[in-house]
Design a protein around this motif. Sequence first.
Motif, PDB file in Angstrom:
ATOM      1  N   ALA A  38       0.656  -1.256  -0.143  1.00  0.00           N
ATOM      2  CA  ALA A  38      -0.143  -0.109  -0.014  1.00  0.00           C
ATOM      3  C   ALA A  38       0.859   1.190   0.098  1.00  0.00           C
ATOM      4  O   ALA A  38       1.622   1.382   0.942  1.00  0.00           O
ATOM      5  CB  ALA A  38      -0.945   0.105   1.038  1.00  0.00           C
ATOM      6  N   GLU A  39       0.691   2.117  -1.249  1.00  0.00           N
ATOM      7  CA  GLU A  39       1.523   3.186  -1.427  1.00  0.00           C
ATOM      8  C   GLU A  39       0.892   4.150  -2.139  1.00  0.00           C
ATOM      9  O   GLU A  39       0.376   3.725  -3.084  1.00  0.00           O
ATOM     10  CB  GLU A  39       2.849   3.053  -1.760  1.00  0.00           C
ATOM     11  N   ASP A  40       0.604   5.446  -1.457  1.00  0.00           N
ATOM     12  CA  ASP A  40      -0.259   6.410  -2.450  1.00  0.00           C
ATOM     13  C   ASP A  40       0.512   6.860  -3.519  1.00  0.00           C
ATOM     14  O   ASP A  40      -0.278   7.431  -4.480  1.00  0.00           O
ATOM     15  CB  ASP A  40      -0.862   7.302  -1.607  1.00  0.00           C
ATOM     16  N   ASN A  41       1.838   7.009  -3.697  1.00  0.00           N
ATOM     17  CA  ASN A  41       2.621   7.386  -4.603  1.00  0.00           C
ATOM     18  C   ASN A  41       2.757   6.221  -5.951  1.00  0.00           C
ATOM     19  O   ASN A  41       3.030   5.011  -5.539  1.00  0.00           O
ATOM     20  CB  ASN A  41       3.942   7.772  -4.502  1.00  0.00           C
ATOM     21  N   ALA A  42       2.132   6.550  -6.969  1.00  0.00           N
ATOM     22  CA  ALA A  42       1.883   5.370  -8.071  1.00  0.00           C
ATOM     23  C   ALA A  42       3.496   4.830  -8.575  1.00  0.00           C
ATOM     24  O   ALA A  42       3.341   3.596  -8.662  1.00  0.00           O
ATOM     25  CB  ALA A  42       1.369   5.929  -9.269  1.00  0.00           C
ATOM     26  N   MET A  43       4.253   5.785  -8.433  1.00  0.00           N
ATOM     27  CA  MET A  43       5.939   5.371  -8.917  1.00  0.00           C
ATOM     28  C   MET A  43       6.199   4.553  -7.933  1.00  0.00           C
ATOM     29  O   MET A  43       6.901   3.572  -8.383  1.00  0.00           O
ATOM     30  CB  MET A  43       6.502   6.752  -9.500  1.00  0.00           C
ATOM     31  N   ALA A  44       6.387   5.098  -6.780  1.00  0.00           N
ATOM     32  CA  ALA A  44       6.864   4.268  -5.664  1.00  0.00           C
ATOM     33  C   ALA A  44       6.291   2.901  -5.522  1.00  0.00           C
ATOM     34  O   ALA A  44       6.791   2.014  -5.079  1.00  0.00           O
ATOM     35  CB  ALA A  44       6.734   5.124  -4.462  1.00  0.00           C
ATOM     36  N   ARG A  45       4.887   2.653  -5.587  1.00  0.00           N
ATOM     37  CA  ARG A  45       4.131   1.607  -5.738  1.00  0.00           C
ATOM     38  C   ARG A  45       4.626   0.636  -6.721  1.00  0.00           C
ATOM     39  O   ARG A  45       4.776  -0.685  -6.231  1.00  0.00           O
ATOM     40  CB  ARG A  45       2.535   2.108  -5.635  1.00  0.00           C
ATOM     41  N   LYS A  46       4.725   1.106  -7.823  1.00  0.00           N
ATOM     42  CA  LYS A  46       5.289   0.206  -8.868  1.00  0.00           C
ATOM     43  C   LYS A  46       6.605  -0.323  -8.621  1.00  0.00           C
ATOM     44  O   LYS A  46       7.089  -1.396  -8.844  1.00  0.00           O
ATOM     45  CB  LYS A  46       5.105   1.096 -10.117  1.00  0.00           C
ATOM     46  N   ALA A  47       7.344   0.543  -8.273  1.00  0.00           N
ATOM     47  CA  ALA A  47       9.046   0.197  -7.925  1.00  0.00           C
ATOM     48  C   ALA A  47       9.230  -0.972  -6.775  1.00  0.00           C
ATOM     49  O   ALA A  47       9.801  -1.670  -6.933  1.00  0.00           O
ATOM     50  CB  ALA A  47       9.642   1.700  -7.507  1.00  0.00           C
ATOM     51  N   ALA A  64      -3.759   2.056  -2.832  1.00  0.00           N
ATOM     52  CA  ALA A  64      -3.031   3.485  -2.817  1.00  0.00           C
ATOM     53  C   ALA A  64      -3.743   4.264  -1.894  1.00  0.00           C
ATOM     54  O   ALA A  64      -3.172   5.279  -1.520  1.00  0.00           O
ATOM     55  CB  ALA A  64      -3.786   4.122  -4.040  1.00  0.00           C
ATOM     56  N   THR A  65      -4.457   3.564  -0.799  1.00  0.00           N
ATOM     57  CA  THR A  65      -5.063   4.321   0.430  1.00  0.00           C
ATOM     58  C   THR A  65      -5.173   3.425   1.383  1.00  0.00           C
ATOM     59  O   THR A  65      -5.196   2.110   1.275  1.00  0.00           O
ATOM     60  CB  THR A  65      -6.488   5.044   0.094  1.00  0.00           C
ATOM     61  N   GLY A  66      -5.449   3.728   2.575  1.00  0.00           N
ATOM     62  CA  GLY A  66      -5.193   2.910   3.932  1.00  0.00           C
ATOM     63  C   GLY A  66      -6.568   1.908   3.655  1.00  0.00           C
ATOM     64  O   GLY A  66      -6.815   1.025   4.013  1.00  0.00           O
TER      65      GLY A  66
END
Length: 221
Positions: A38-47, A64-66
Amino acid sequence: MESKTTKKTTMPEAKPEAKPEAKPEAKPEAVRTRILIAEDNAMARKALAAQLKALGFEVVAAAATGEEAVALYDDSKPDLVIMDVKMPKMDGIEAAKIITSRLPVPIILITGYSTGPLVDRAVESGVVAYIRKPITRKDLLPAIKFAFARFNEFKALKTEVVDLKHAMETRKFVERAKGILMKRLNIPEDEAFKLLQAQSQKENKKLKEIAEIVITASNMI
């Protein structure tokens, strides 16, 4: 305050199947581990997903959200959850609290901070490890192994008590006692926990009682 040059993967500094009732003992092997991120930043989530997949883990869901993390957890029943602290609508700590109240699972928080209040909230919510940004692949595997080891310790504590709340309270005492033994005897964390377990069995007392004895003795020195 956060140090940008040193990463920690422990809690606290204290710092990381289909049916809940049949969930097996947590294990860190990549081939068996299904992870929700779970990570709201799309790029960070993909990485993060790419790093985990490169290590051989299976990313079964990405939020992307809690609130989305909680919903996806209910649907996917992962073996491990890795999520950012700061997310819209519901932060990672609140999401962790909801998740662990339903079915305890190893949870690693991603954070840029490791302040006392943050760590205290995380521990009370059932988080077992955290990892600081920026995340690298070499940080992930130790954090995941640590999270499973800490989670299995927590499961051992929970066998002594009747509910999650008391297990959390016991964990706080055990964490403090482990820290004292690690410093006094210059031993790693897992050995400190084993010493507490051994003394508990020897004296036929609960782990919390043994931990309180260690803490009291330390305060008298």
